[in-house]
Scaffold this motif. Structure first.
Motif, PDB file in Angstrom:
ATOM      1  N   VAL A  32     -18.473   3.772  10.772  1.00  0.00           N
ATOM      2  CA  VAL A  32     -19.763   3.804  10.078  1.00  0.00           C
ATOM      3  C   VAL A  32     -20.305   2.381   9.972  1.00  0.00           C
ATOM      4  CG1 VAL A  32     -19.178   5.867   8.727  1.00  0.00           C
ATOM      5  CG2 VAL A  32     -18.722   3.600   7.785  1.00  0.00           C
ATOM      6  N   PRO A  33     -21.608   2.224   9.772  1.00  0.00           N
ATOM      7  CA  PRO A  33     -22.176   0.883   9.607  1.00  0.00           C
ATOM      8  C   PRO A  33     -21.816   0.291   8.254  1.00  0.00           C
ATOM      9  CG  PRO A  33     -23.870   2.551   9.318  1.00  0.00           C
ATOM     10  CD  PRO A  33     -22.635   3.277   9.755  1.00  0.00           C
ATOM     11  N   TYR A  34     -21.740  -1.041   8.204  1.00  0.00           N
ATOM     12  CA  TYR A  34     -21.501  -1.706   6.929  1.00  0.00           C
ATOM     13  C   TYR A  34     -22.302  -3.003   6.876  1.00  0.00           C
ATOM     14  CZ  TYR A  34     -18.331  -5.018   9.257  1.00  0.00           C
ATOM     15  OH  TYR A  34     -17.800  -5.987  10.079  1.00  0.00           O
ATOM     16  N   LEU A  35     -22.678  -3.404   5.672  1.00  0.00           N
ATOM     17  CA  LEU A  35     -23.439  -4.626   5.455  1.00  0.00           C
ATOM     18  C   LEU A  35     -22.509  -5.761   5.058  1.00  0.00           C
ATOM     19  CD1 LEU A  35     -26.546  -3.245   3.516  1.00  0.00           C
ATOM     20  CD2 LEU A  35     -26.278  -3.614   5.971  1.00  0.00           C
ATOM     21  N   ARG A  36     -22.940  -6.991   5.397  1.00  0.00           N
ATOM     22  CA  ARG A  36     -22.183  -8.196   5.082  1.00  0.00           C
ATOM     23  C   ARG A  36     -23.167  -9.271   4.640  1.00  0.00           C
ATOM     24  NH1 ARG A  36     -23.615  -7.870  10.252  1.00  0.00           N
ATOM     25  NH2 ARG A  36     -23.661  -9.741  11.583  1.00  0.00           N
ATOM     26  N   VAL A  37     -22.635 -10.467   4.355  1.00  0.00           N
ATOM     27  CA  VAL A  37     -23.475 -11.555   3.850  1.00  0.00           C
ATOM     28  C   VAL A  37     -24.682 -11.809   4.762  1.00  0.00           C
ATOM     29  CG1 VAL A  37     -23.538 -14.062   3.553  1.00  0.00           C
ATOM     30  CG2 VAL A  37     -21.769 -12.746   2.441  1.00  0.00           C
ATOM     31  N   ALA A  38     -24.461 -11.737   6.077  1.00  0.00           N
ATOM     32  CA  ALA A  38     -25.530 -12.050   7.026  1.00  0.00           C
ATOM     33  C   ALA A  38     -26.705 -11.093   6.940  1.00  0.00           C
ATOM     34  CB  ALA A  38     -24.977 -12.045   8.454  1.00  0.00           C
ATOM     35  N   ASN A  39     -26.518  -9.955   6.269  1.00  0.00           N
ATOM     36  CA  ASN A  39     -27.604  -8.972   6.157  1.00  0.00           C
ATOM     37  C   ASN A  39     -28.434  -9.129   4.894  1.00  0.00           C
ATOM     38  OD1 ASN A  39     -25.046  -7.074   7.422  1.00  0.00           O
ATOM     39  ND2 ASN A  39     -26.950  -7.185   8.576  1.00  0.00           N
ATOM     40  N   VAL A  40     -27.908  -9.839   3.896  1.00  0.00           N
ATOM     41  CA  VAL A  40     -28.553  -9.871   2.573  1.00  0.00           C
ATOM     42  C   VAL A  40     -29.286 -11.194   2.370  1.00  0.00           C
ATOM     43  CG1 VAL A  40     -28.183  -9.736   0.082  1.00  0.00           C
ATOM     44  CG2 VAL A  40     -26.850  -8.287   1.628  1.00  0.00           C
ATOM     45  N   PHE A  41     -30.598 -11.094   2.168  1.00  0.00           N
ATOM     46  CA  PHE A  41     -31.439 -12.259   1.929  1.00  0.00           C
ATOM     47  C   PHE A  41     -32.056 -12.155   0.540  1.00  0.00           C
ATOM     48  CE2 PHE A  41     -30.876 -11.937   6.408  1.00  0.00           C
ATOM     49  CZ  PHE A  41     -30.859 -13.241   6.865  1.00  0.00           C
ATOM     50  N   ASP A  42     -32.850 -13.141   0.170  1.00  0.00           N
ATOM     51  CA  ASP A  42     -33.456 -13.134  -1.159  1.00  0.00           C
ATOM     52  C   ASP A  42     -34.546 -12.079  -1.219  1.00  0.00           C
ATOM     53  OD1 ASP A  42     -34.227 -13.787  -3.729  1.00  0.00           O
ATOM     54  OD2 ASP A  42     -35.545 -15.414  -3.087  1.00  0.00           O
ATOM     55  N   GLY A  43     -34.220 -10.918  -1.766  1.00  0.00           N
ATOM     56  CA  GLY A  43     -35.208  -9.874  -1.971  1.00  0.00           C
ATOM     57  C   GLY A  43     -35.302  -8.838  -0.881  1.00  0.00           C
ATOM     58  N   TYR A  44     -34.579  -9.007   0.231  1.00  0.00           N
ATOM     59  CA  TYR A  44     -34.638  -7.980   1.272  1.00  0.00           C
ATOM     60  C   TYR A  44     -33.342  -7.953   2.070  1.00  0.00           C
ATOM     61  CZ  TYR A  44     -35.413 -11.522   4.905  1.00  0.00           C
ATOM     62  OH  TYR A  44     -35.282 -12.581   5.762  1.00  0.00           O
ATOM     63  N   ASP A  46     -31.704  -7.247   5.897  1.00  0.00           N
ATOM     64  CA  ASP A  46     -32.001  -7.220   7.326  1.00  0.00           C
ATOM     65  C   ASP A  46     -31.076  -6.197   7.982  1.00  0.00           C
ATOM     66  OD1 ASP A  46     -32.563  -7.644   9.951  1.00  0.00           O
ATOM     67  OD2 ASP A  46     -31.806  -9.701  10.037  1.00  0.00           O
ATOM     68  N   PHE A  47     -31.677  -5.095   8.455  1.00  0.00           N
ATOM     69  CA  PHE A  47     -30.895  -4.034   9.089  1.00  0.00           C
ATOM     70  C   PHE A  47     -30.852  -4.180  10.611  1.00  0.00           C
ATOM     71  CE2 PHE A  47     -32.311  -1.958   5.102  1.00  0.00           C
ATOM     72  CZ  PHE A  47     -31.076  -1.555   4.601  1.00  0.00           C
ATOM     73  N   SER A  48     -31.376  -5.283  11.150  1.00  0.00           N
ATOM     74  CA  SER A  48     -31.477  -5.416  12.609  1.00  0.00           C
ATOM     75  C   SER A  48     -30.147  -5.761  13.275  1.00  0.00           C
ATOM     76  CB  SER A  48     -32.525  -6.476  12.968  1.00  0.00           C
ATOM     77  OG  SER A  48     -32.117  -7.763  12.522  1.00  0.00           O
ATOM     78  N   ASP A  49     -29.175  -6.229  12.500  1.00  0.00           N
ATOM     79  CA  ASP A  49     -27.890  -6.642  13.083  1.00  0.00           C
ATOM     80  C   ASP A  49     -26.759  -6.151  12.192  1.00  0.00           C
ATOM     81  OD1 ASP A  49     -25.895  -7.852  14.564  1.00  0.00           O
ATOM     82  OD2 ASP A  49     -26.160  -9.815  13.628  1.00  0.00           O
ATOM     83  N   ILE A  50     -26.464  -4.862  12.288  1.00  0.00           N
ATOM     84  CA  ILE A  50     -25.452  -4.247  11.427  1.00  0.00           C
ATOM     85  C   ILE A  50     -24.176  -4.022  12.232  1.00  0.00           C
ATOM     86  CG2 ILE A  50     -24.878  -2.282   9.965  1.00  0.00           C
ATOM     87  CD1 ILE A  50     -27.751  -1.857   9.417  1.00  0.00           C
ATOM     88  N   ASN A  51     -23.044  -4.430  11.672  1.00  0.00           N
ATOM     89  CA  ASN A  51     -21.745  -4.167  12.292  1.00  0.00           C
ATOM     90  C   ASN A  51     -21.228  -2.793  11.892  1.00  0.00           C
ATOM     91  OD1 ASN A  51     -21.887  -6.683  13.408  1.00  0.00           O
ATOM     92  ND2 ASN A  51     -20.293  -7.596  12.136  1.00  0.00           N
ATOM     93  N   GLU A  52     -20.208  -2.336  12.617  1.00  0.00           N
ATOM     94  CA  GLU A  52     -19.583  -1.056  12.309  1.00  0.00           C
ATOM     95  C   GLU A  52     -18.066  -1.227  12.301  1.00  0.00           C
ATOM     96  OE1 GLU A  52     -20.958   1.539  15.392  1.00  0.00           O
ATOM     97  OE2 GLU A  52     -22.722   2.151  14.244  1.00  0.00           O
TER      98      GLU A  52
END
Length: 400
Positions: A32-44, A46-52
């Motif tokens: 399944v996909p998961y989020l990491r630090v590289a996905n979380v910005f101030d207020g939004y 980024d779903f364009s580069d999601i690892n699994e």
């Protein structure tokens, strides 16, 4: 932080949980996909580069994200630790890694209020102060975040405060959308208007591939001792060295420094971020200044050509494409591009001065628009920060 609202541990207002540790040896479970630090910005997010990676079903149930969940960066640089955003519209069964902390608002907490409060805490350095620092990374820590006491007013007041602050966010978001549109137009200009693929109406003059030496001249003027020392910044161009770096790094005698005339092109050979071969900028300073003798300084055949070159070379790709073929490696494998070599590269440019001026005018209008947008964003951001200080602490109360 002002304590006019009741202070509560974060854990008393909602559920706090760390993410799942990434295990390269884990082969069981459903991917399944998961989020990491590289996905979380101030207020939004980024779903364009999601690892699994594989998760067992019970782990999916534990770490699955829901709309309204708030994700905070657990480990990050000191300035960015605790940077956070609210999860919404992500992929199905999306989970999160242990580099993130999830906050899920409880029944007496409004998630929109909580995200505003957490963003304010990150901005004023509360998270960085409680984080544990290891080398260049700061760790917020699940337990430290959960135990942190913050002001939480009654639920109706939380909702009203979040509604007020959201108005500022919407205004800033609209301006940021305009800024992105402006930058997209500038990218289009580099590939079309600056290459002759698209011509401005009424212009049919010749475009020719020429060396930069045909349109730039190294005048070789040096300082008189009266000029201010400037440096070159990626985002600000030529800027006073003390303003840019906090202090002057100039030699006691600057008589051998290169003088920069208004409109000159300056080439810095120092690698900087996305510009490993150096930066190329036009001086937009109305006065004559001086720069390090390590910089190349060149006067364009026309001011308009200088404007075009400056806009072209704001792109890291354009700078690399121009400079990379000119690189001459030294005996110690150092990269060297002499001033003379710098002028040997070729570009396709308009020869008609009237067309040069027309293109430069389009560039300057775009730059003026971008400058105005940036100023508005900065002003609204300052206003919102001041409003947050008053509303989130209870110094100003709102009627509900």
């Amino acid at each position: 932080m002002n304590r006019r609202f009741p202070m509560m541990p974060v854990a008393a207002t909602g559920e706090v949980q760390g993410g799942r540790q990434r295990s390269p040896h884990m082969i069981e479970g459903r991917v399944v996909p998961y989020l990491r630090v590289a996905n979380v910005f101030d207020g939004y997010i980024d779903f364009s580069d999601i690892n699994e990676m594989p998760f067992k079903q019970r782990e999916i149930e534990t770490f699955r994200l829901r709309p309204g969940d708030i994700l905070l960066n657990e480990g990050q640089s000191v300035e960015l630790v605790g940077r956070c955003a609210m999860y919404a519209d992500g992929p199905e069964d999306c989970c999160f890694q242990n580099t993130l902390i999830r906050y899920r608002a409880g029944p007496q907490t409004d998630a929109n209020f909580a995200i505003q409060l957490f963003r304010y805490c990150q901005a004023i350095g509360i998270f960085s102060r409680i984080a544990v620092k290891t080398n260049s990374i700061a760790h917020l820590g699940v337990s430290r975040f959960a135990e942190l006491e913050l002001p939480f007013p009654p639920l109706p007041e939380q909702r009203k405060i979040a509604e007020i602050l959201r108005t500022w966010d919407e205004a800033i978001e609209k301006l940021e959308a305009l800024r992105k549109a402006n930058l997209r137009r500038r990218i289009w200009m580099r590939s079309h208007l600056f290459t002759g693929r698209t011509r401005l109406p009424g212009y049919t003059g010749e475009w020719r591939e020429v060396t930069l030496g045909a349109v730039l001249t190294e005048h070789g003027l040096q300082g008189t001792g009266a000029e201010e020392v400037f440096s070159v910044s990626v985002h600000k161009g030529l800027i006073n060295q003390i303003e840019h770096l906090g202090r002057s790094f100039a030699a006691a005698d600057t008589g051998h420094y290169n003088r920069v005339l208004p409109g000159d092109i300056v080439y810095t050979k120092s690698p900087t971020g996305d510009f490993p071969l150096g930066i190329i900028k036009q001086s937009k300073i109305s006065a004559e200044v001086i720069v390090s003798p390590l910089y190349g300084v060149f006067t364009p055949a026309t001011r308009a050509l200088g404007v075009i070159l400056d806009a072209l070379f704001e792109s890291p790709i354009a700078v690399r494409n121009y400079l990379h073929p000119l690189v001459q490696k030294g005996a110690k494998n150092t990269i060297a591009i002499t001033n003379r070599r710098f002028l040997e590269g070729k570009l396709r440019l308009p020869m008609d001065q009237a067309e040069q001026s027309a293109i430069a005018e389009v560039v300057e209008v775009s730059q003026a628009e971008l400058t105005a947008i940036d100023a508005e964003i900065e002003a609204l951001t300052r206003q919102k920060r001041g409003l947050m200080q008053k509303l989130l602490t209870g110094e100003w109360r709102v009627a509900v």
